[in-house]
Write a protein that holds these residues in place. Structure first.
Motif, mmCIF file in Angstrom:
data_model
loop_
_atom_site.group_PDB
_atom_site.id
_atom_site.type_symbol
_atom_site.label_atom_id
_atom_site.label_comp_id
_atom_site.label_asym_id
_atom_site.label_seq_id
_atom_site.Cartn_x
_atom_site.Cartn_y
_atom_site.Cartn_z
ATOM 1 N N ASN A 73 0.823 -1.200 0.000
ATOM 2 C CA ASN A 73 0.000 0.000 0.000
ATOM 3 C C ASN A 73 0.862 1.257 0.000
ATOM 4 O OD1 ASN A 73 -2.649 1.437 0.393
ATOM 5 N ND2 ASN A 73 -1.671 2.007 2.325
ATOM 6 N N VAL A 74 1.871 1.269 0.860
ATOM 7 C CA VAL A 74 2.781 2.418 0.932
ATOM 8 C C VAL A 74 3.577 2.549 -0.366
ATOM 9 C CG1 VAL A 74 4.732 3.426 2.169
ATOM 10 C CG2 VAL A 74 2.929 2.229 3.447
ATOM 11 N N LYS A 75 3.961 1.417 -0.961
ATOM 12 C CA LYS A 75 4.690 1.450 -2.227
ATOM 13 C C LYS A 75 3.872 2.134 -3.325
ATOM 14 C CE LYS A 75 7.796 -2.554 -1.901
ATOM 15 N NZ LYS A 75 8.091 -3.896 -2.476
ATOM 16 N N SER A 76 2.551 1.927 -3.296
ATOM 17 C CA SER A 76 1.705 2.536 -4.335
ATOM 18 C C SER A 76 1.768 4.059 -4.282
ATOM 19 C CB SER A 76 0.256 2.064 -4.194
ATOM 20 O OG SER A 76 -0.354 2.604 -3.039
ATOM 21 N N PHE A 77 1.898 4.615 -3.079
ATOM 22 C CA PHE A 77 2.039 6.072 -2.961
ATOM 23 C C PHE A 77 3.335 6.534 -3.627
ATOM 24 C CE2 PHE A 77 -0.160 5.392 1.384
ATOM 25 C CZ PHE A 77 -1.407 5.390 0.805
ATOM 26 N N MET A 78 4.394 5.777 -3.370
ATOM 27 C CA MET A 78 5.698 6.145 -3.915
ATOM 28 C C MET A 78 5.705 6.016 -5.440
ATOM 29 S SD MET A 78 7.373 6.942 -1.201
ATOM 30 C CE MET A 78 5.835 7.410 -0.403
ATOM 31 N N ASP A 79 5.103 4.948 -5.934
ATOM 32 C CA ASP A 79 5.100 4.693 -7.374
ATOM 33 C C ASP A 79 4.354 5.788 -8.137
ATOM 34 O OD1 ASP A 79 6.465 2.367 -6.869
ATOM 35 O OD2 ASP A 79 4.702 1.063 -7.022
ATOM 36 N N LEU A 80 3.285 6.292 -7.533
ATOM 37 C CA LEU A 80 2.455 7.291 -8.221
ATOM 38 C C LEU A 80 2.957 8.717 -8.013
ATOM 39 C CD1 LEU A 80 -1.061 5.801 -7.424
ATOM 40 C CD2 LEU A 80 0.022 5.922 -9.667
ATOM 41 N N GLY A 81 3.856 8.898 -7.073
ATOM 42 C CA GLY A 81 4.400 10.223 -6.823
ATOM 43 C C GLY A 81 3.379 11.215 -6.295
ATOM 44 N N VAL A 82 2.465 10.753 -5.433
ATOM 45 C CA VAL A 82 1.430 11.641 -4.903
ATOM 46 C C VAL A 82 2.043 12.644 -3.924
ATOM 47 C CG1 VAL A 82 -0.404 9.954 -5.226
ATOM 48 C CG2 VAL A 82 0.858 10.011 -3.062
ATOM 49 N N SER A 83 1.412 13.805 -3.818
ATOM 50 C CA SER A 83 1.937 14.846 -2.926
ATOM 51 C C SER A 83 1.213 14.895 -1.596
ATOM 52 C CB SER A 83 1.834 16.211 -3.603
ATOM 53 O OG SER A 83 0.484 16.513 -3.922
ATOM 54 N N ALA A 84 0.058 14.232 -1.512
ATOM 55 C CA ALA A 84 -0.704 14.215 -0.255
ATOM 56 C C ALA A 84 -1.309 12.826 -0.068
ATOM 57 C CB ALA A 84 -1.808 15.272 -0.271
ATOM 58 N N VAL A 85 -1.231 12.326 1.160
ATOM 59 C CA VAL A 85 -1.782 11.013 1.490
ATOM 60 C C VAL A 85 -2.657 11.145 2.726
ATOM 61 C CG1 VAL A 85 -1.230 8.718 2.403
ATOM 62 C CG2 VAL A 85 0.042 9.621 0.456
ATOM 63 N N THR A 86 -3.846 10.578 2.630
ATOM 64 C CA THR A 86 -4.704 10.461 3.803
ATOM 65 C C THR A 86 -4.524 9.058 4.341
ATOM 66 O OG1 THR A 86 -6.277 12.066 2.966
ATOM 67 C CG2 THR A 86 -7.057 10.560 4.669
ATOM 68 N N LEU A 87 -3.918 8.988 5.486
ATOM 69 C CA LEU A 87 -3.508 7.718 6.088
ATOM 70 C C LEU A 87 -4.504 7.349 7.176
ATOM 71 C CD1 LEU A 87 -1.010 5.821 5.771
ATOM 72 C CD2 LEU A 87 -0.061 7.018 7.772
ATOM 73 N N VAL A 88 -5.161 6.217 7.016
ATOM 74 C CA VAL A 88 -6.131 5.787 8.021
ATOM 75 C C VAL A 88 -5.467 4.825 8.989
ATOM 76 C CG1 VAL A 88 -7.015 3.897 6.573
ATOM 77 C CG2 VAL A 88 -8.437 4.806 8.401
ATOM 78 N N GLY A 89 -5.679 5.082 10.272
ATOM 79 C CA GLY A 89 -5.127 4.223 11.316
ATOM 80 C C GLY A 89 -6.170 3.947 12.378
ATOM 81 N N ASP A 93 9.325 11.804 5.430
ATOM 82 C CA ASP A 93 10.716 11.796 4.949
ATOM 83 C C ASP A 93 10.768 11.915 3.433
ATOM 84 O OD1 ASP A 93 11.726 11.613 7.474
ATOM 85 O OD2 ASP A 93 12.052 9.436 7.421
ATOM 86 N N ASN A 94 9.650 11.563 2.770
ATOM 87 C CA ASN A 94 9.577 11.660 1.307
ATOM 88 C C ASN A 94 8.784 12.897 0.864
ATOM 89 O OD1 ASN A 94 10.725 9.079 -0.203
ATOM 90 N ND2 ASN A 94 9.882 8.406 1.767
ATOM 91 N N ASP A 95 8.686 13.877 1.768
ATOM 92 C CA ASP A 95 8.054 15.178 1.458
ATOM 93 C C ASP A 95 6.598 15.051 1.016
ATOM 94 O OD1 ASP A 95 10.393 16.617 2.049
ATOM 95 O OD2 ASP A 95 11.198 16.183 0.050
ATOM 96 N N ILE A 96 5.875 14.142 1.624
ATOM 97 C CA ILE A 96 4.453 13.972 1.328
ATOM 98 C C ILE A 96 3.626 14.553 2.473
ATOM 99 C CG2 ILE A 96 2.610 12.268 1.025
ATOM 100 C CD1 ILE A 96 4.658 10.441 -0.303
ATOM 101 N N GLU A 97 2.618 15.316 2.123
ATOM 102 C CA GLU A 97 1.713 15.836 3.150
ATOM 103 C C GLU A 97 0.894 14.677 3.703
ATOM 104 O OE1 GLU A 97 -1.907 19.085 3.772
ATOM 105 O OE2 GLU A 97 -1.185 18.640 1.753
#
Length: 534
Positions: free
Chosen positions: A100-116, A147-151
């Motif tokens: 799941n986290v890899k998909s964020f990196m692969d797409l180069g998204v600038s913002a992620v809503t992380l559910v926990g 660390d990867n500059d993602i909001e």
């Protein structure tokens, strides 16, 4: 922190940031299925409206959402930041190896809503892990994304239920996200059962401990989503998550179409670029069309009936001052005032409608009062003009001698033939006159009404080619006196449309073909009338 309260977005300093999750949470509503193209269309329209965030979906869970993010990267959004949704790393899995986290990196998204998970019950039952590991999952994932500059927008799932069940642990979850750099902490009422007084008290306690900007995400299972969202804003929360038209799983999410105008018009806080609230109704209707969902007539602010007035006393007062029966100006949200003419109508209703349609009427003329009486008699027979504005306008123009017929029926014959192979075949033969010309045609159809429609169009299109541009979008039949069985009177409502507008017409008769004919003829006449007026 990317967006802070008071930062310029769309040339306006915002007090509250709107986070739209229609494309993800909204699409989980029953009956909603959005294609990639649908999602892109909605995203563009939401950006024009001026929301701050658009949640595009969960790219790590399905190919459709992944395709959306790939295509969305090619679009220059003016107001909104596109956010990807996903969960923290899986238990006992290194964050760098989590798919799941890899998909964020692969797409180069600038913002992620992380559910926990913030409810200990969910940690043990759903995740089947320890409370300590859940905290590590949150910390590791937030830290890695930062660390990867993602909001990072951290959605504390089931927070209010978790707080009520284990207060200390729910707060520890928020701290785990805040301490590792989350830009937003969003308090989620995922099951939608929190009462306003509970929500207010819990937010007060959270604000004593958490200093990261807070957001609110509530569902509507107890009917409190909008009120809970507004109460959260009143308590100082600056990010609001919701969906257009309240779409969402089970009973839906907080309806942004009610939340946004209340924030701007009732709470005097900004949540859209200046002047953009007037696009709200148009956006709401556009999204319901793309989602292929009915648009509720009584929906606050944006419903077709939100500013509709029927009672004669109400209309009389509105003619003097609209504030007598309206809490805001309809134009503020891109809607408009409607006065319905029915058996409850008084002189004021008719005068307002006539003025709206630019029909010359003498308010104290006996003829005017006679027309009101005729309308009430027709409604008593089963006509329903409040749902058929086109038929009403034609009736009024005829009643006040401000209408000329476009065609006249001379003869109509419908033949139904049934055989074993093809079922029932309908054929309509019609003779109409336009001026001194006579047209005699025949056409088949899937049923008698369709054959009638096809035959009439065929007869008139040569003289009135614009008829080919219109089509029927809805056809409803209502039995008015069911005790009469098959001899019962029926009401037929037809909705027609062309590329520019929609209009509705009505017909009533003991014969369904006659009722359909009335509504169909009104539909065509209305189109021709509007073309001549333009």
């Amino acid at each position: 922190m990317i967006f802070e309260g008071g930062e310029n977005i769309g040339d306006k300093k915002l007090d509250v940031f709107i986070y739209d999750t229609t494309l993800r949470d909204g699409s989980q509503g029953e009956g909603i299925s959005l294609s990639v193209n649908d999602k892109l269309k909605i995203a563009k329209r939401l950006d024009l409206l001026g929301v701050s965030y658009i949640e595009g979906g969960w790219p790590g869970s399905n190919p459709k959402d992944r395709a959306f993010f790939l295509e969305a990267k090619e679009i220059d959004f003016q107001n909104a930041r596109i956010a990807a949704f996903g969960s923290t790393r899986k238990p006992d899995t290194p964050v760098t190896q989590d798919s799941n986290v890899k998909s964020f990196m692969d797409l180069g998204v600038s913002a992620v809503t992380l559910v926990g998970k913030s409810w200990d019950f969910h940690v043990s039952k759903a995740l089947e892990t320890t409370l300590e590991e859940n905290l590590s999952m949150i910390k590791d994932t937030v830290m890695y994304l930062k660390d990867n500059d993602i909001e990072v927008i951290f959605d504390a799932e089931h927070f209010f239920d978790g707080y009520k069940n284990n207060t200390d642990y729910a707060i520890e979850v928020l701290k785990a996200a805040a301490d590792t750099g989350a830009d937003w902490i969003v308090l989620c009422d995922t099951n939608g059962g929190t009462m306003p007084w509970e929500l207010e008290e819990i937010i007060d306690q959270v604000q004593k401990t958490i200093y990261t900007p807070l957001g609110i995400h509530v569902h509507n299972d107890a009917g409190c989503a909008v009120s809970n969202t507004l109460l959260a804003v009143r308590k100082g929360i600056t990010q609001v998550q919701g969906t257009m038209n309240g779409y969402g799983e089970r009973c839906g999410n907080a309806d942004l179409c009610a939340v946004m105008p209340n924030i701007e018009l009732k709470m005097n806080k900004s949540c859209l670029p200046e002047g953009n609230l007037k696009y709200l109704s148009e956006t709401s209707h556009y999204i319901s069309e793309i989602a292929n969902m009915p648009h509720h007539n009584t929906q606050p602010f944006v419903g077709k009936g939100a500013f509709a007035h029927k009672g004669g006393i109400h209309v009389s007062a509105i003619l003097k001052d609209s504030l007598t029966y309206e809490h805001i100006n309809p134009e503020d949200v891109g809607n408009n005032r409607r006065v319905l003419v029915s058996e409850l109508s008084g002189l004021s209703n008719l005068l307002y409608k006539a003025k709206e349609l630019n029909i010359d009427v003498n308010s104290y003329d006996n003829e005017t009062r006679k027309v009101i009486k005729q309308i009430k008699e027709l409604e008593n027979e089963g006509f329903q003009f409040e749902g058929a504005d086109a038929s009403l306008e034609l009736f009024l123009r005829k009643a006040f001698s401000q209408y000329e017929e476009f065609f006249q029926l001379k003869n109509l014959k419908i033949i139904l033939e049934k055989n074993e192979e093809d079922g029932i075949i309908a054929e309509a033969m019609i003779k109409v006159t336009v001026g001194d010309q006579t047209f005699h045609t025949a056409a088949e159809g899937d049923g008698p009404v369709n054959a009638l429609d096809n035959s009439l169009r065929k007869a008139l299109t040569e003289v009135y080619p614009e008829i080919s541009e219109m089509h029927l979008t809805d056809y409803k039949v209502r039995v008015l006196n069911s005790k009469s069985g098959t001899a019962a009177k029926v009401r037929v409502l037809i909705e027609s449309a062309n590329q520019k507008e929609k209009w509705s017409t009505v017909g009533v008769s003991e014969n369904i073909i006659e009722a359909s004919w009335q509504a169909l003829v009104d539909s065509i006449n209305y189109l021709l009338l509007k073309r001549r007026q333009n």
